[in-house]
Design an enzyme around this catalytic site. Structure first.
Site, PDB file in Angstrom:
ATOM      1  N   GLU A 280       0.747  -1.246  -0.152  1.00  0.00           N
ATOM      2  CA  GLU A 280      -0.071  -0.054  -0.044  1.00  0.00           C
ATOM      3  C   GLU A 280       0.806   1.478   0.036  1.00  0.00           C
ATOM      4  OE1 GLU A 280      -3.269   0.132  -0.691  1.00  0.00           O
ATOM      5  OE2 GLU A 280      -3.198  -2.258  -0.400  1.00  0.00           O
ATOM      6  N   ASP A 362       3.979  -4.192  -5.731  1.00  0.00           N
ATOM      7  CA  ASP A 362       4.479  -5.432  -5.210  1.00  0.00           C
ATOM      8  C   ASP A 362       6.201  -5.411  -5.296  1.00  0.00           C
ATOM      9  OD1 ASP A 362       2.144  -6.533  -4.966  1.00  0.00           O
ATOM     10  OD2 ASP A 362       2.275  -7.664  -6.746  1.00  0.00           O
TER      11      ASP A 362
HETATM   12 ZN    ZN Z   1      -2.469  -2.757  -4.872  1.00  0.00          ZN
END
Ligand code: ZN
Length: 419
Positions: A280, A362
């Site tokens: 996030e 990621d």
């Molecule tokens: Zn995401």
């Protein structure tokens, strides 16, 4: 352009959209069924056989449900616009509320409520039949009705003044009203992003600060290390309605906060929650939020300009059995109802962009944690608990998925680092 041409184009666009949706759904169903008997490579590590079979059933059930719902919605859109049910209803309401600016905005609100009614049985069935059948539903009929009424009330309280303002701009600046309306919309959006977590979300959910303790310390220290100053880490009681789990961040500047679903905290280990938080934060540090806001700002500007142009075209009204004298309110309504027929085809572009952001977030999480294992196991658990489809048809996921598939994300996370 004659009104029959407009009607023909509208009907053709609607048919094309339904056909594309139906075809994509059918491809996806076939692909999932083809993989159902023997789970492909990589799936066994994520789900055991029983869970995998359940995820296939869930995917197929949602697929069938979505297909019927899509046809039903398309039929209603045709009834309202193509068959011409909307104009008499609209004019009837306009007769009741009167021609004042307040009256015109009230007509639009009343029509919006009316248009949403046919969808209610589907929303009910989705929650209390489909979701319940697979053990996801935690809501009650009473909560469902309360949510519905609260949602409508919030929509009216916020939407009605905004509509009045937009219509007033038109009276004030008949040529440039759309630019003013856009500015007002942008200000409204920014205020909402900042204030919604404080004033709107609490109407539906309880948000509590994450309790003091090891988990909170670890998450705050990760936020500090990655240069993310956040006002708060909150826990939201998502379990009130569903066992589906999620995490997100909201607000900006000093209103910024990270929100974890209580269901997510129950499912993941502290290290995995760190990985989710790092993902996030990756969205924030890579500037994904301002980019997405800029895209939606540009789309609103283009949309409002288009409405202002369409509002002066007689064929746009007559094609849907309205009159030029119905003016901007009717043009806004017709545009809101028909824009999706064109926007549908642009959806994959937005999704390509969104998937690229997911890869970047990621990669950020992997770098922040110094390893990819916690994010991989977190993603696997999320897919398992949510019974996500592990074998979508490539075209289907290309068109509809805002996130890469689990297999795609894992292989990106396993790829050697470039630096
Ligand atoms: Zn995401």
């Amino acid at each position: 352009m004659t009104w029959t041409t407009v009607l023909t184009v509208f009907t053709a666009l609607l048919a094309l959209r339904v056909a594309a949706d139906t075809w994509l759904d059918a491809q996806n169903r076939r692909h999932v069924l083809a993989n159902a008997a023997t789970p492909p490579e990589g799936v066994r590590e994520v789900m055991d056989d029983a869970t995998y079979r359940k995820s296939v059933e869930y995917t197929l059930a949602k697929n069938t449900f979505g297909q019927w719902q899509g046809w039903y919605d398309a039929a209603w859109l045709f009834i309202w616009l193509g068959a011409g049910l909307l104009p008499p209803v609209y004019h009837f309401l306009a007769g009741i509320f009167g021609p004042s600016l307040w009256g015109q905005a009230a007509v639009l609100c009343a029509v919006a409520i009316m248009l949403s009614l046919p969808g209610l049985p589907w929303s009910w069935r989705s929650q209390f039949h489909l979701e319940a059948r697979f053990g996801f539903n935690k809501s009650t009929p009473q909560l469902w009705v309360t949510d519905l009424l609260k949602g409508a009330a919030v929509g009216l309280v916020l939407g009605y003044p905004l509509l009045c303002l937009v219509l007033w701009f038109f009276h004030w600046q008949p040529v440039w009203w759309w630019l003013w309306a856009w500015l007002a919309l942008m200000v409204f959006q920014l205020v909402m992003v900042a204030l919604a977590p404080r004033f709107i979300m609490p109407l539906f959910n309880k948000l509590t600060p994450m309790p003091e303790g090891e988990l909170r310390e670890r998450l705050l220290s990760l936020a500090g290390r990655t240069g993310f100053r956040c006002a708060a880490i909150d826990v939201i009681d998502g379990s009130k309605r569903s066992t589906h789990s999620n995490a997100f961040f909201t607000g900006f500047g000093r209103f910024r906060r990270i929100v974890f679903y209580d269901t997510l905290i129950a499912q993941l280990t502290p290290r995995e929650l760190e990985a989710v938080l790092a993902h996030e934060i990756g969205h924030y540090r890579k500037g994904h939020v301002p980019k997405m806001l800029a895209l939606s700002a540009f789309a609103s500007l283009a949309g409002l300009w288009l409405v202002s142009w369409l509002a002066g075209q007689e064929w746009f009204y007559s094609g849907f059995r309205f009159n030029l004298t119905d003016g901007v309110p009717a043009a806004l309504l017709l545009f809101a109802l028909s824009a999706d027929l064109v926007m549908f085809w642009l959806q994959p572009l937005g999704n390509i962009w969104s998937r690229r952001h997911e890869y970047e977030a990621d990669a950020f999480a992997r770098a922040a944690l110094g390893e990819s294992a916690p994010l991989v196991t977190a993603l696997r658990k999320l897919h398992e608990k949510n019974l996500s489809n592990l074998t979508p048809h490539p075209l289907y996921s290309f068109f509809h998925y805002s996130h890469p598939t689990l297999i795609e994300r894992e292989s990106a996370l396993r790829a050697p680092l470039l630096e």
